[in-house]
Design a protein around this motif. Structure first.
Motif, PDB file in Angstrom:
ATOM      1  N   SER A  51      15.690 -55.017  -1.722  1.00 44.60           N
ATOM      2  CA  SER A  51      16.256 -53.836  -2.710  1.00 44.60           C
ATOM      3  C   SER A  51      15.499 -53.239  -3.830  1.00 44.60           C
ATOM      4  CB  SER A  51      17.602 -54.174  -3.304  1.00 44.60           C
ATOM      5  OG  SER A  51      17.983 -54.360  -1.884  1.00 44.60           O
ATOM      6  N   ALA A  52      14.476 -53.678  -3.742  1.00 45.43           N
ATOM      7  CA  ALA A  52      13.211 -53.862  -5.174  1.00 45.43           C
ATOM      8  C   ALA A  52      12.564 -52.380  -5.376  1.00 45.43           C
ATOM      9  CB  ALA A  52      12.788 -55.209  -5.252  1.00 45.43           C
ATOM     10  N   GLU A  53      12.411 -51.848  -6.657  1.00 46.56           N
ATOM     11  CA  GLU A  53      11.982 -50.451  -6.889  1.00 46.56           C
ATOM     12  C   GLU A  53      10.546 -51.284  -8.089  1.00 46.56           C
ATOM     13  OE1 GLU A  53      12.203 -47.456  -5.876  1.00 46.56           O
ATOM     14  OE2 GLU A  53      13.575 -48.034  -4.585  1.00 46.56           O
ATOM     15  N   ALA A  54      10.896 -52.409  -8.778  1.00 49.49           N
ATOM     16  CA  ALA A  54       9.862 -52.436  -9.261  1.00 49.49           C
ATOM     17  C   ALA A  54       9.387 -53.940  -9.938  1.00 49.49           C
ATOM     18  CB  ALA A  54       9.261 -51.841 -10.997  1.00 49.49           C
ATOM     19  N   TYR A  55       8.858 -54.389  -9.838  1.00 50.30           N
ATOM     20  CA  TYR A  55       8.610 -55.606  -9.815  1.00 50.30           C
ATOM     21  C   TYR A  55       8.075 -56.322 -11.619  1.00 50.30           C
ATOM     22  CZ  TYR A  55       9.259 -56.078  -5.356  1.00 50.30           C
ATOM     23  OH  TYR A  55       9.663 -55.400  -3.586  1.00 50.30           O
ATOM     24  N   LEU A  56       8.043 -57.262 -12.166  1.00 52.68           N
ATOM     25  CA  LEU A  56       8.120 -57.533 -13.386  1.00 52.68           C
ATOM     26  C   LEU A  56       7.174 -58.721 -13.153  1.00 52.68           C
ATOM     27  CD1 LEU A  56       9.991 -57.186 -16.089  1.00 52.68           C
ATOM     28  CD2 LEU A  56       8.400 -56.328 -15.614  1.00 52.68           C
ATOM     29  N   LEU A  57       5.553 -58.981 -13.383  1.00 49.52           N
ATOM     30  CA  LEU A  57       4.831 -60.675 -13.167  1.00 49.52           C
ATOM     31  C   LEU A  57       4.540 -61.349 -14.241  1.00 49.52           C
ATOM     32  CD1 LEU A  57       3.840 -62.268 -11.481  1.00 49.52           C
ATOM     33  CD2 LEU A  57       0.887 -60.757 -11.402  1.00 49.52           C
ATOM     34  N   PHE A  58       5.413 -62.176 -15.505  1.00 50.58           N
ATOM     35  CA  PHE A  58       5.130 -62.880 -16.710  1.00 50.58           C
ATOM     36  C   PHE A  58       3.871 -64.110 -15.436  1.00 50.58           C
ATOM     37  CE2 PHE A  58       9.505 -61.026 -16.262  1.00 50.58           C
ATOM     38  CZ  PHE A  58       9.507 -60.117 -17.679  1.00 50.58           C
ATOM     39  N   ALA A  59       3.103 -63.942 -16.697  1.00 51.78           N
ATOM     40  CA  ALA A  59       3.011 -65.523 -16.830  1.00 51.78           C
ATOM     41  C   ALA A  59       2.753 -66.121 -18.613  1.00 51.78           C
ATOM     42  CB  ALA A  59       1.305 -65.098 -16.587  1.00 51.78           C
ATOM     43  N   PHE A  60       2.806 -67.041 -17.841  1.00 58.36           N
ATOM     44  CA  PHE A  60       2.548 -68.567 -18.937  1.00 58.36           C
ATOM     45  C   PHE A  60       1.206 -69.478 -18.233  1.00 58.36           C
ATOM     46  CE2 PHE A  60       6.698 -67.220 -18.317  1.00 58.36           C
ATOM     47  CZ  PHE A  60       7.227 -66.997 -18.886  1.00 58.36           C
ATOM     48  N   ASP A  61       0.844 -69.756 -20.109  1.00 63.57           N
ATOM     49  CA  ASP A  61      -0.288 -70.727 -20.148  1.00 63.57           C
ATOM     50  C   ASP A  61      -0.699 -71.347 -21.070  1.00 63.57           C
ATOM     51  OD1 ASP A  61      -1.526 -69.080 -21.693  1.00 63.57           O
ATOM     52  OD2 ASP A  61      -3.452 -68.573 -20.579  1.00 63.57           O
ATOM     53  N   GLY A  62      -1.060 -72.631 -21.223  1.00 59.16           N
ATOM     54  CA  GLY A  62      -0.274 -73.502 -21.831  1.00 59.16           C
ATOM     55  C   GLY A  62      -1.973 -75.100 -21.261  1.00 59.16           C
ATOM     56  N   PHE A  63      -1.664 -76.008 -22.194  1.00 61.84           N
ATOM     57  CA  PHE A  63      -2.275 -76.970 -21.404  1.00 61.84           C
ATOM     58  C   PHE A  63      -1.249 -77.711 -21.239  1.00 61.84           C
ATOM     59  CE2 PHE A  63      -4.420 -75.096 -25.250  1.00 61.84           C
ATOM     60  CZ  PHE A  63      -5.115 -75.348 -24.743  1.00 61.84           C
ATOM     61  N   GLU A  64       0.373 -78.251 -21.073  1.00 59.61           N
ATOM     62  CA  GLU A  64       1.493 -78.819 -20.949  1.00 59.61           C
ATOM     63  C   GLU A  64       1.770 -78.180 -19.729  1.00 59.61           C
ATOM     64  OE1 GLU A  64       0.830 -81.951 -21.791  1.00 59.61           O
ATOM     65  OE2 GLU A  64      -0.186 -81.686 -23.249  1.00 59.61           O
ATOM     66  N   GLY A  65       1.920 -78.672 -18.235  1.00 58.16           N
ATOM     67  CA  GLY A  65       2.681 -78.178 -17.431  1.00 58.16           C
ATOM     68  C   GLY A  65       4.442 -77.834 -17.965  1.00 58.16           C
ATOM     69  N   ASP A  66       5.142 -79.009 -18.742  1.00 56.46           N
ATOM     70  CA  ASP A  66       6.115 -79.263 -18.873  1.00 56.46           C
ATOM     71  C   ASP A  66       6.505 -77.993 -19.660  1.00 56.46           C
ATOM     72  OD1 ASP A  66       6.609 -81.602 -17.130  1.00 56.46           O
ATOM     73  OD2 ASP A  66       6.994 -82.575 -18.780  1.00 56.46           O
TER      74      ASP A  66
END
Lengths: 465, 465
Positions: free
Chosen positions: A277-292
């Motif tokens: 049912s999706a018309e659009a997608y959002l891709l969020f990226a997070f980056d850093g030094f600690e996985g948590d």
């Protein structure tokens, strides 16, 4: 001056500068007559390959003396046609100027020649645990000089800013062959008018960028993606706003319309978790030094996305899957091109106006009868609108579609936006520039141009005529 | 033209523009003849107080017609004398242009007039949980227009960048009275040469900034300071480098020489935990949204500072103590001035060269026989060198000390630095500009100036003559 006397002049220059490679035959020079913009091609008169700043300076001294126009060319991945040799003249390729001169691990800077490929710089500094954030979709093949000349951006601009934000100092060969450094190798500089920032985005019209001192940062060691699907573009755009008003700080927020994802998946043969049912997608990226930390951020925006009617929200389970999602996103531009010729508009608006812009693009598309594929950097309000030719006949494509583009850009202006966020004006957006710039702007632009290039030899025939 | 005909012309303008306040008597205009630079004073011919962009435009149209030079003045807190009315002409004060036009809580931007005081903008946006990071030491009294005109920085530049990084769009009144917006209200913009970035740092010489659209960020809710004392400047400078190469990200790293701390403590009657063997102090600030994160960061750099021979390392126990440490730091500049007249040099070098620069300044001080108080933004390599007059006689102060300054700046240049990081060139650094800029730069500067201001009416007599 017509082609013939210019050709003779270039031949003379090539014989005087025998250490520099020149190409003259149509067959040899053909690859330098196009870039990634639509299907445009202009046969170059000649192409040369300087290997140093001294070479570029020597070429420009002679071009100045003999009134030979020049078209500087990086890797030729531009999307506005800014490097195209639209008239007789010499194409100066920076291909051989691809040295990473130094990496300063104490001050976190790199000095590079203009022809260095963005991804090569990234790899070289990664060996020292460092990172050069600007990441245009074409990062695997675009040059730093081209990035600078266009003021290029990329997905990670949300957190890290654009190319402009990473430039400390530029070595520039001027139209008369003089060589200057525009600033200093420092993080701050209030010493005279900023020639550095004037060169960024000047599209080869004010000088030739031969070296750059760039800022680096410590390389984040962890990345996590979150992919959310939405039933409509409005929910999607509003979710972006809500996330950006929260305390969470994604490094990228990419919007992809369904059709773009499907074309890219298919063409690149890459798996992607679509939702029916999706018309659009959002891709969020997070980056850093600690996985948590990244998990905490991703968890934080999970609720926000749910509140904005996300159909599905998936974290990337591992680096391979993350890479495939990025691949689908990055390939949209070039793969859509394989389906149909298109015009790509690099619209940019204040972020909250993106929902209205998306709606407007679709309305205008209906009125003019074209299909559009929209995608881009939602976190910056920078939406790439690809207008597909499909079965539109050549006359309508040439006469009517530009009127639709005027309507799109006029809307952008009306909400405080403009006609290019990161691709530049170059050749193809030239006709639309008066939508956002008036006579007074043009008279300032012309005065600046005349100061740097009194004979008009640097990249003529683009947006300043 | 001498003062008298210019005075007559200004009187004519004032009678034509009766809605605008003008001051003419020496007594009334005297406060507008100095700024925070040394003890300089120039009696203004007249001062006016436009209340709107239309007013500024009307004034400039008439000044252009009657060839009246103008000196735009924000809050008069500049440290390079850039706003000083060095010859006959009209001082345009932006004092009445102090409206915060709008705060856009969706797009995180604010539109303000040029005369808005930095701290007033900060307070206004804080009510919405937002933050405008650039924080010059004079933030309580300096204007946004002045910040823009100088490309001002501040302690938090280490993490957040400088004024330039927060400008999206500028409304500018040109020399002929024309009004333009330089860009768009967007986070990215690749549309023509960047007039926005050309205006930033142009010191009132290319136009008058009447409004600015500025970027805001969510306001960090927590702050933690860490104060470290060192037995010598070298350890201090090396500790800064080590911290910046780590994964920890302070928002400010301020260096203070012992003498500066002592003078400031004494003059402001503020407690500060000095260490008897300390020659220098580093003040680290961390900010964010979670107290625990800040403690973790502070803990992380604790070990780094110990490894670099810190004598003592103290976290700020509460907000009041933190405020008093900041107060001592911020007041160094103005309190040192109370001890002795001084010349303040705004040196900036690649960060790792700061240790060498500090050593060089002391060596040059010994050779020329002057005391210097050094402090500043160690994280950016931006060191303020205050040379105290003390008992140096006027002749030596005028003839010999500039030679010492030439030596300091020449050293800065030799390591890739320059002569101003955030104060600008204005009047007092003008004589030193040729150390870092050659004839080619000046010819470009002059061409740009002639484009924007063909009659040379905007802020004459500064670094472009």
């Amino acid at each position: 001056m017509t082609t013939y006397p210019i050709l003779l002049a270039i031949q003379q220059i090539s014989s005087e500068l025998s250490q520099i490679e020149f190409l003259f035959s149509n067959q040899d020079t053909e690859p330098y007559g196009s870039d990634y913009t639509e299907d445009l091609f202009f046969q170059p008169t000649a192409v040369c390959f300087p290997a140093s700043t001294d070479d570029v300076s020597a070429i420009m001294k002679r071009c100045d003396a003999l009134n030979v126009p020049v078209f500087t060319r990086g890797a030729g991945t531009g999307l506005s046609g800014a490097c195209l040799p639209v008239s007789a003249g010499l194409v100066i390729s920076t291909k051989k100027m691809n040295r990473i001169v130094s990496i300063d691990t104490q001050n976190l800077t790199a000095t590079v020649e203009g022809g260095v490929i963005n991804a090569n710089l990234k790899s070289a500094v990664e060996e020292h645990g460092l990172y050069y954030p600007p990441d245009p979709a074409s990062q695997g093949s675009c040059s730093i000089g081209g990035n600078l000349a266009h003021g290029a951006g990329g997905p990670r601009a949300v957190k890290y800013g654009i190319t402009r934000d990473y430039v400390l100092n530029l070595e520039v060969v001027l139209a008369n062959g003089d060589v200057i450094w525009t600033g200093a190798n420092t993080l701050k500089n209030s010493t005279g008018f900023s020639l550095t920032h004037l060169m960024v985005g000047s599209e080869g019209m004010l000088g030739i960028i031969t070296q750059a001192v760039l800022k680096l940062i410590p390389k984040p060691t962890q990345e996590l993606l979150l992919l959310a699907s939405f039933a409509n573009l409005t929910d999607c755009a509003q979710a972006v706003n809500a996330v950006l008003l929260s305390k969470y700080k994604p490094c990228a927020i990419e919007l992809m319309e369904k059709s773009g994802v499907e074309i890219s998946m298919h063409a690149t043969q890459t798996a992607f978790p679509t939702h029916e049912s999706a018309e659009a997608y959002l891709l969020f990226a997070f980056d850093g030094f600690e996985g948590d930390d990244l998990f905490a951020e991703a968890e934080g925006i999970f609720g926000i996305l749910e509140d904005h009617n996300a159909l599905d929200i998936l974290p990337s389970p591992n680096a391979d899957v993350a890479a495939s999602w990025w691949k689908v996103r990055r390939a949209i531009g070039e793969t859509v091109k394989q389906v149909s010729p298109y015009k790509e508009e690099d619209t940019v608006v204040p972020r909250s106006a993106m929902s209205g812009l998306l709606q407007k693009v679709k309305e205008i598309g209906e009125a003019y009868g074209f299909q559009s594929v929209c995608y881009g950097h939602a976190g910056d309000g920078n939406l790439h609108v690809n207008i597909l030719k499909n079965d539109i006949d050549d006359l309508r494509w040439k006469e009517e579609i530009p009127k639709a583009i005027v309507e799109i850009f006029t809307y952008c202006k009306s909400v405080g936006g403009t006609i290019s966020g990161e691709h530049g004006i170059g050749l193809v957006q030239s006709q639309y520039l008066p939508i956002v710039m008036g006579d007074t702007h043009f008279s300032l632009f012309k005065g600046i141009k005349a100061t740097f290039d009194p004979k008009g030899l640097l990249n003529p025939g683009k947006w300043l005529g």
